[in-house]
Scaffold this motif. Structure first.
Motif, PDB file in Angstrom:
ATOM      1  N   ALA A   1       0.860  -1.186   0.000  1.00 36.89           N
ATOM      2  CA  ALA A   1       0.000   0.000   0.000  1.00 36.89           C
ATOM      3  C   ALA A   1       0.892   1.231   0.000  1.00 36.89           C
ATOM      4  N   ILE A   2       0.523   2.209  -0.798  1.00 39.36           N
ATOM      5  CA  ILE A   2       1.262   3.468  -0.896  1.00 39.36           C
ATOM      6  C   ILE A   2       0.286   4.586  -0.546  1.00 39.36           C
ATOM      7  N   ALA A   3       0.474   5.175   0.619  1.00 38.66           N
ATOM      8  CA  ALA A   3      -0.440   6.202   1.103  1.00 38.66           C
ATOM      9  C   ALA A   3       0.273   7.549   1.146  1.00 38.66           C
ATOM     10  N   THR A   4      -0.457   8.595   0.814  1.00 39.06           N
ATOM     11  CA  THR A   4       0.129   9.930   0.823  1.00 39.06           C
ATOM     12  C   THR A   4      -0.576  10.810   1.845  1.00 39.06           C
ATOM     13  N   GLY A   5       0.215  11.672   2.479  1.00 44.43           N
ATOM     14  CA  GLY A   5      -0.318  12.583   3.481  1.00 44.43           C
ATOM     15  C   GLY A   5       0.801  13.113   4.350  1.00 44.43           C
ATOM     16  N   SER A   6       0.608  14.274   4.906  1.00 46.16           N
ATOM     17  CA  SER A   6       1.654  14.896   5.721  1.00 46.16           C
ATOM     18  C   SER A   6       1.612  14.459   7.183  1.00 46.16           C
ATOM     19  N   ASP A   7       0.501  13.833   7.605  1.00 47.92           N
ATOM     20  CA  ASP A   7       0.352  13.369   8.981  1.00 47.92           C
ATOM     21  C   ASP A   7       0.699  11.883   9.036  1.00 47.92           C
ATOM     22  N   ARG A   8       1.823  11.545   9.671  1.00 44.17           N
ATOM     23  CA  ARG A   8       2.277  10.156   9.700  1.00 44.17           C
ATOM     24  C   ARG A   8       1.234   9.210  10.290  1.00 44.17           C
ATOM     25  N   ILE A   9       0.560   9.655  11.330  1.00 35.71           N
ATOM     26  CA  ILE A   9      -0.395   8.770  12.007  1.00 35.71           C
ATOM     27  C   ILE A   9      -1.565   8.442  11.085  1.00 35.71           C
ATOM     28  N   LYS A  10      -2.146   9.449  10.474  1.00 39.36           N
ATOM     29  CA  LYS A  10      -3.258   9.204   9.551  1.00 39.36           C
ATOM     30  C   LYS A  10      -2.802   8.390   8.347  1.00 39.36           C
ATOM     31  N   THR A  11      -1.611   8.691   7.859  1.00 36.22           N
ATOM     32  CA  THR A  11      -1.136   8.042   6.642  1.00 36.22           C
ATOM     33  C   THR A  11      -0.839   6.571   6.866  1.00 36.22           C
ATOM     34  N   VAL A  12      -0.151   6.225   7.963  1.00 39.59           N
ATOM     35  CA  VAL A  12       0.143   4.813   8.204  1.00 39.59           C
ATOM     36  C   VAL A  12      -1.134   4.032   8.482  1.00 39.59           C
ATOM     37  N   ASN A  13      -2.090   4.643   9.152  1.00 39.83           N
ATOM     38  CA  ASN A  13      -3.366   3.967   9.382  1.00 39.83           C
ATOM     39  C   ASN A  13      -4.114   3.743   8.074  1.00 39.83           C
ATOM     40  N   ALA A  14      -4.047   4.710   7.163  1.00 43.21           N
ATOM     41  CA  ALA A  14      -4.707   4.553   5.861  1.00 43.21           C
ATOM     42  C   ALA A  14      -4.054   3.422   5.069  1.00 43.21           C
ATOM     43  N   ALA A  15      -2.722   3.348   5.118  1.00 48.05           N
ATOM     44  CA  ALA A  15      -2.018   2.290   4.397  1.00 48.05           C
ATOM     45  C   ALA A  15      -2.365   0.917   4.962  1.00 48.05           C
ATOM     46  N   LEU A  16      -2.363   0.792   6.277  1.00 42.03           N
ATOM     47  CA  LEU A  16      -2.695  -0.489   6.906  1.00 42.03           C
ATOM     48  C   LEU A  16      -4.137  -0.895   6.631  1.00 42.03           C
ATOM     49  N   LYS A  17      -5.032   0.068   6.641  1.00 45.56           N
ATOM     50  CA  LYS A  17      -6.445  -0.217   6.343  1.00 45.56           C
ATOM     51  C   LYS A  17      -6.589  -0.768   4.934  1.00 45.56           C
ATOM     52  N   SER A  18      -5.788  -0.219   4.001  1.00 45.53           N
ATOM     53  CA  SER A  18      -5.834  -0.686   2.620  1.00 45.53           C
ATOM     54  C   SER A  18      -5.407  -2.144   2.497  1.00 45.53           C
ATOM     55  N   LEU A  19      -4.561  -2.596   3.434  1.00 48.94           N
ATOM     56  CA  LEU A  19      -4.100  -3.987   3.425  1.00 48.94           C
ATOM     57  C   LEU A  19      -5.008  -4.913   4.233  1.00 48.94           C
TER      58      LEU A  19
END
Length: 332
Positions: free
Chosen positions: A70-88
């Motif tokens: 998963a490749i997620a973009t965003g300036s907030d690390r917490i939101k971005t890593v959660n979005a990437a993990l959710k995608s998986l």
């Protein structure tokens, strides 16, 4: 989470008083690896050198999860890593109740988080929180830094992040290293490896920043395993691409997390100034460490072909360089 660590403002310099205060607050406990119980040593017994036999570390991957990225973009690390993990499918696809998770960070240098030469402490704290939320029984954090370990863990913010999130910090001491030989490797042959960090671990997550590297061209997921090596490991820089392939053969992780929120595009791997950084607002999460590094190459303005260790690892069977075949989830 209420005790979330925040990114500090750019601070390339730190005085001795501040350093000593932070080191004192870190509260690092030596030898916490004892909490993980024995798992990996060969039949000769714990701590015995492996002279002729090969030792394969356990495979920490989750076969039923498959090869994903998963490749997620965003300036907030917490939101971005959660979005990437959710995608998986969520971290629950990888971490189960009762798991004992080892997180391999990059704590190589005694530098503050703002310079992005080490694993971001806020990101570490969030991944630890998610592991516990998924039912993990214990989480440990480990690395064998280039500089003084206690200074590196303290100044990078990793010690505080581990302590505040309930993880054990495993500091490298001689008794936690064992000489082993990795099957198929060129250089990890009767060589000291940080096996004590793995005691009792059932899952393994690597969290690394995306950085330029003056010898290998890049320091990402596979290069991050360098911190499991002991001894005079600098000699491996003479054939660094082959050695990174060896690292990929040694470690079969559950997940790798590449932090490209800021990418160190010059003067890597140490950096030293915020001018070495470029805001690239990307976090990559994958079950395939080769695919993760191939995707991360783009954040450095490079292609996988520019980084020979990627092809070497792929040829050795550690993963795929064609990350597009994994149909990556792209989250904006």
């Amino acid at each position: 989470m209420s005790n979330r660590l925040k990114d500090p403002p750019p601070q390339p310099d730190i005085n001795r008083r501040d350093f000593l205060i932070r080191s004192a607050k870190a509260g690092i406990t030596l030898g916490t690896a004892a909490a993980f119980g024995y798992l990996l040593y060969d039949s000769a017994g714990p701590g015995a050198p492996v002279e002729k036999s090969s030792v394969a570390l356990p495979e920490y991957s989750v076969p039923e999860a498959g090869k994903k990225i998963a490749i997620a973009t965003g300036s907030d690390r917490i939101k971005t890593v959660n979005a990437a993990l959710k995608s998986l499918g969520g971290i629950e696809c990888f971490i189960k109740k009762g798991d004992r998770v080892l997180i391999k960070v990059n704590a190589a240098f005694a530098t503050p988080p703002s310079l992005c030469a080490t694993t971001n402490p806020e990101l570490l704290a969030e991944v630890t929180r998610l592991c516990f939320k998924a039912g993990a029984e214990a989480v440990a954090v480990a690395d064998n830094p280039i500089n003084d370990p206690e200074s590196c863990f303290a100044l990078s913010g990793i010690a505080d992040a581990a302590q505040n999130s309930g993880a054990n910090l495993i500091v490298p001491v001689e008794s936690l290293f064992t000489n082993i030989t990795i099957p198929g490797s060129n250089y990890i042959r009767n060589w000291p490896v940080f096996l004590g960090a793995f005691k009792g671990a059932t899952k393994l997550i690597g969290i690394a920043p995306v950085k330029d590297h003056h010898r290998s061209g890049a320091s990402m997921s596979m290069k991050n395993w360098y911190g499991f090596i002991g001894g005079r490991r600098n000699i491996f820089h003479q054939d660094i691409h082959t050695f990174i392939k060896d690292l990929a053969l040694m470690i079969k992780p559950t997940l790798v997390i590449l932090d490209g929120t800021f990418t160190m595009i010059s003067n890597g791997p140490t950096g030293g100034s915020v001018s070495d950084l470029k805001q690239t607002n990307t976090i990559i999460v994958s079950t395939d460490q080769v695919a993760a590094d191939a995707a991360g190459a783009g954040l450095l303005g490079k292609t996988p072909a520019d980084l020979p260790f990627i092809a070497k690892a792929e040829q050795a069977g550690a993963g795929t360089s064609d990350f597009e075949t994994l149909k990556p989830g792209r989250i904006l």
